[in-house]
Scaffold this active site. Structure first.
Site: not given
Ligand code: AMP
Length: 191
Positions: A15, A90, A129, A135, A147
């Protein structure tokens, strides 16, 4: 009418990479809630502190925290031609809040596009990654699996939420970056 797109899919489906390319092509702004949280965390803000423990475990940050942050971000760019929502919504409550937020501006989501990638490929991509992203949630297989599980349980219903409105579609998320990008562009151009 502004063009708003939800780029959907599990962690590691590409994404973020694709959102940046779409931003460059269509001039619509990427909003990645994950990136926003990482920025807040790196600056030790209150918001960052609230998100930290959830992110470390691969759990979702509570809806009210995410929704508040997202609203601020959308309202901060009234001149944007549109948004690519990356990693948001989400949960169903997040989707409902997003629709309300846009409705108040007489706007709506144009399309949700889901990138589909097998679990095995996702785990490999995320571990890869994790070697360079810094991360911690990308470096541990148990957290990665969590996740993916959270995505299936809490996030995947969002596809159906927009499908019921005739707005969801899926694109094969395996291939070269450009191949996947072209598939996404076809979808967007058909809106
Ligand atoms: P991402 O970079 O999108 O993989 O997000 C990393 C982490 O941020 C996720 O595993 C969640 O802990 C948190 N996070 C990001 N976006 C959301 C969302 N829309 N709702 C809840 N938690 C989020």
């Amino acid at each position: 009418m502004r063009k708003h797109i939800i780029l959907f899919g599990p962690p590691g489906s590409g994404k973020g990479t694709q959102a940046k390319k779409l931003e460059a092509k269509y001039g619509i702004i990427q909003i990645s809630t994950g990136d926003l949280f990482r920025y807040e965390m790196s600056h030790d803000t209150q918001l960052g502190l609230k998100a930290k423990a959830y992110m470390a475990k691969g759990e979702l940050v509570p809806d009210e925290v995410v929704i508040g942050m997202l609203k601020n971000k959308v309202d901060a760019s009234p001149e944007a031609k549109g948004f690519i929502f990356d990693g948001f919504p989400r949960t169903i409550p997040q989707a409902e809040a997003l629709d309300q937020l846009l409705e108040a501006k007489n706007e709506k989501i144009g399309r949700l596009i889901a990138l589909t990638v097998s679990d095995g490929e996702l785990i490999n991509r995320l571990l890869e990654r994790g070697k360079t992203s810094g991360r911690t949630d990308d470096s541990n297989e148990e957290i990665i699996q969590n996740r993916i599980d959270v995505y299936k349980k809490e996030t995947s219903p969002v596809y159906g939420f927009y499908d019921a409105k005739g707005k969801s579609s899926s694109v094969n998320g395996v291939g070269t970056i450009d191949e996947i990008f072209n598939r996404l562009c076809e979808e967007i151009d058909s809106i």
